[in-house]
Design an enzyme around this catalytic site. Structure first.
Site, mmCIF file in Angstrom:
data_model
loop_
_atom_site.group_PDB
_atom_site.id
_atom_site.type_symbol
_atom_site.label_atom_id
_atom_site.label_comp_id
_atom_site.label_asym_id
_atom_site.label_seq_id
_atom_site.Cartn_x
_atom_site.Cartn_y
_atom_site.Cartn_z
ATOM 1 N N TYR A 149 41.839 94.814 64.625
ATOM 2 C CA TYR A 149 41.165 93.833 64.708
ATOM 3 C C TYR A 149 41.524 93.154 63.140
ATOM 4 C CZ TYR A 149 38.092 90.653 62.093
ATOM 5 O OH TYR A 149 37.459 89.604 61.396
ATOM 6 N N LYS A 161 44.592 89.854 62.247
ATOM 7 C CA LYS A 161 44.245 88.827 61.944
ATOM 8 C C LYS A 161 45.797 88.929 60.911
ATOM 9 C CE LYS A 161 39.966 86.473 62.257
ATOM 10 N NZ LYS A 161 40.205 85.523 63.100
ATOM 11 N N SER A 221 40.641 86.441 57.736
ATOM 12 C CA SER A 221 39.438 87.476 57.170
ATOM 13 C C SER A 221 40.233 88.189 55.836
ATOM 14 C CB SER A 221 38.468 88.258 58.271
ATOM 15 O OG SER A 221 37.700 88.913 57.854
HETATM 16 C C1 UD1 Z 1 34.035 93.853 58.197
HETATM 17 C C2 UD1 Z 1 35.154 92.998 57.741
HETATM 18 C C3 UD1 Z 1 35.549 91.593 58.134
HETATM 19 C C4 UD1 Z 1 34.997 90.943 58.832
HETATM 20 C C5 UD1 Z 1 34.015 91.955 59.604
HETATM 21 C C6 UD1 Z 1 33.882 91.368 61.353
HETATM 22 C C7 UD1 Z 1 36.572 93.324 55.573
HETATM 23 C C8 UD1 Z 1 35.964 94.248 54.027
HETATM 24 N N1 UD1 Z 1 35.162 93.326 57.209
HETATM 25 O O1 UD1 Z 1 33.194 93.580 57.725
HETATM 26 O O2 UD1 Z 1 36.585 90.264 57.074
HETATM 27 O O3 UD1 Z 1 34.712 90.062 59.672
HETATM 28 O O4 UD1 Z 1 33.363 92.595 60.169
HETATM 29 O O5 UD1 Z 1 32.546 91.641 61.759
HETATM 30 O O6 UD1 Z 1 37.440 94.692 56.618
HETATM 31 N N2 UD1 Z 1 26.596 98.216 57.174
HETATM 32 C C9 UD1 Z 1 25.555 99.330 56.729
HETATM 33 N N3 UD1 Z 1 24.308 99.535 58.649
HETATM 34 C C10 UD1 Z 1 24.644 98.488 59.446
HETATM 35 C C11 UD1 Z 1 26.179 97.622 59.408
HETATM 36 C C12 UD1 Z 1 26.650 97.732 58.569
HETATM 37 O O7 UD1 Z 1 25.339 100.044 56.264
HETATM 38 O O8 UD1 Z 1 23.961 98.798 60.469
HETATM 39 C C13 UD1 Z 1 27.130 98.329 55.743
HETATM 40 C C14 UD1 Z 1 28.824 98.709 56.107
HETATM 41 O O9 UD1 Z 1 28.859 100.134 55.912
HETATM 42 C C15 UD1 Z 1 29.435 97.291 55.196
HETATM 43 C C16 UD1 Z 1 28.758 96.268 55.542
HETATM 44 O O10 UD1 Z 1 27.582 97.054 56.061
HETATM 45 O O11 UD1 Z 1 29.512 98.392 53.913
HETATM 46 C C17 UD1 Z 1 28.491 95.513 55.822
HETATM 47 O O12 UD1 Z 1 28.945 95.569 56.964
HETATM 48 P P1 UD1 Z 1 29.542 94.188 58.233
HETATM 49 O O13 UD1 Z 1 28.269 93.577 58.371
HETATM 50 O O14 UD1 Z 1 29.598 95.242 59.714
HETATM 51 O O15 UD1 Z 1 30.249 93.975 57.707
HETATM 52 P P2 UD1 Z 1 32.126 94.275 57.545
HETATM 53 O O16 UD1 Z 1 32.559 96.033 57.510
HETATM 54 O O17 UD1 Z 1 32.036 94.238 55.638
#
Ligand code: UD1
Length: 341
Positions: free
Chosen positions: A150, A154, A125
């Protein structure tokens, strides 16, 4: 046909990869105890490929059971997806993550050794890059400063594979660093199955648009980005799945032992708000949302340099963010309220 053990083959990326493997002439053998999936994924998968698929419902951390699978199936390679992946849960239950994610790779490598299976594709990841301002990240960007347990699993798994490959001249391993996999199969028959309240952005968006969740909370609009929300590299799961086929083909061509790593993203970063607005424009539905505080452990921005995977593996993404968000919405409509708890 060449048999490929696919651990976690009933999961989100695993199930889409099984479809691509079959289309490319491989024979996937699923190893999955369905702890984070459901029977309906297997049924959907079989509908798409119009045949039954071999599945062993075992915990791939169970060495005795895994040995029996290798004995019976005699695979030539393995794609190892099975792992826990919720960042927040890993902070609350770190030992579960260290045990499941590191333990299962360890067991798998031992069993592969016993059966002289030497080719492995491993799901890593972009989380291994931690919080970096060197963007886009290349495979040579520093790793190891992961922001969650997590993420560290990795980092440790990658290190375990490098060490194992240095000691075993026949091992051929490819480590794929996924960015943010989203979307669903264009048929609408398989997709991501979030169990309970989704942690990830896109399943939350689709559930909010469907009225299953009251509203999405955008975690922070005060980041130093163009609209204040975090930037990620969202990649369609079908494009991602295809890279696994190319990785297996590339491994087969290697004369010398290898342990190599590739970024799998689109190369483009989008903010959370851009993802929301693209979803609305593509699907003609509103996503109710509010701005909330930052989420602990989030990095500001992350997107891939994909030069290496395109030059070495010959891999290019074919689908856009809009395609992925349309496919995710189609999948949500197939799913209805069935999987919601
Ligand atoms: C993270 C990891 C990724 C991993 C994944 C597993 C990093 C950069 N990425 O992804 O490698 O495979 O977790 O789950 O470490 N968000 C909102 N509201 C929500 C949910 C998410 O605003 O309800 C935003 C988050 O703050 C983030 C983006 O959406 O900025 C993506 O979030 P998410 O889909 O959870 O993935 P990552 O955290 O980027």
């Amino acid at each position: 046909m060449e048999k490929v053990i696919v651990t976690g083959g009933a999961g989100f990326i695993g199930s889409h990869t099984c479809v691509e493997l079959l289309e490319a002439g491989f024979e996937p053998v699923i190893v999955d105890d369905l702890r984070n999936s459901e029977e309906r994924v297997l049924k959907g998968l079989e509908k798409i490929v119009s045949r039954e698929l071999p599945i062993h419902r075992i915990d791939c951390g169970d060495a005795v059971a895994l040995n029996k699978v290798f004995e019976a199936e005699k695979p030539s390679s393995v794609i190892h997806f099975a792992a826990d992946k919720a960042v927040g849960e890993s902070v609350r239950e770190p030992l579960k993550y260290y045990s499941n994610n590191i333990g299962s790779l360890f067991t798998l490598l031992r069993v592969m050794e016993q059966h002289r299976v030497k080719d492995l594709v491993f799901s890593s990841s972009c989380t291994v890059y931690g919080d970096t301002d060197q963007l886009p990240v290349t495979e040579n960007s520093p790793t190891g400063a992961a922001a969650s347990p997590y993420g560290y699993t990795k980092v440790v798994c990658e290190r375990m594979l490098r060490d194992a490959s240095a000691a075993d001249p026949l091992l051929r391993a490819v480590l794929l660093r996924y960015f943010n996999p989203i979307g669903a199969h264009p048929s609408g028959i398989i997709g991501e199955l979030p169990i309970g309240v989704p942690n990830n952005l896109i399943p939350f968006i689709t559930q909010a648009a469907a009225g299953i969740r009251e509203k999405l909370t955008v975690f922070g609009d005060d980041y130093p980005t163009r609209d204040g929300s975090c930037i990620r590299d969202y990649i369609h799961v079908v494009d991602l799945a295809k890279a696994h086929v190319l990785a297996l083909r590339w491994i087969a061509k290697q004369k010398a032992p290898v342990c190599d790593v590739f970024n799998l993203g689109t190369g483009t970063g989008n903010t959370v708000l851009e993802a929301v607005h693209t979803f609305e424009a593509e699907n003609g539905v509103k996503v109710p949302y509010v701005i909330g505080p930052r989420r602990a452990g989030d990095v500001v921005a992350m997107y891939a340099d994909t030069t290496k995977s395109s030059e070495v593996l010959g891999w290019r993404t074919e689908l856009t963010l809009g395609d992925a968000l349309r496919d995710a919405w189609r999948w949500q409509q197939t799913l209805g309220k069935a999987a919601v708890q």
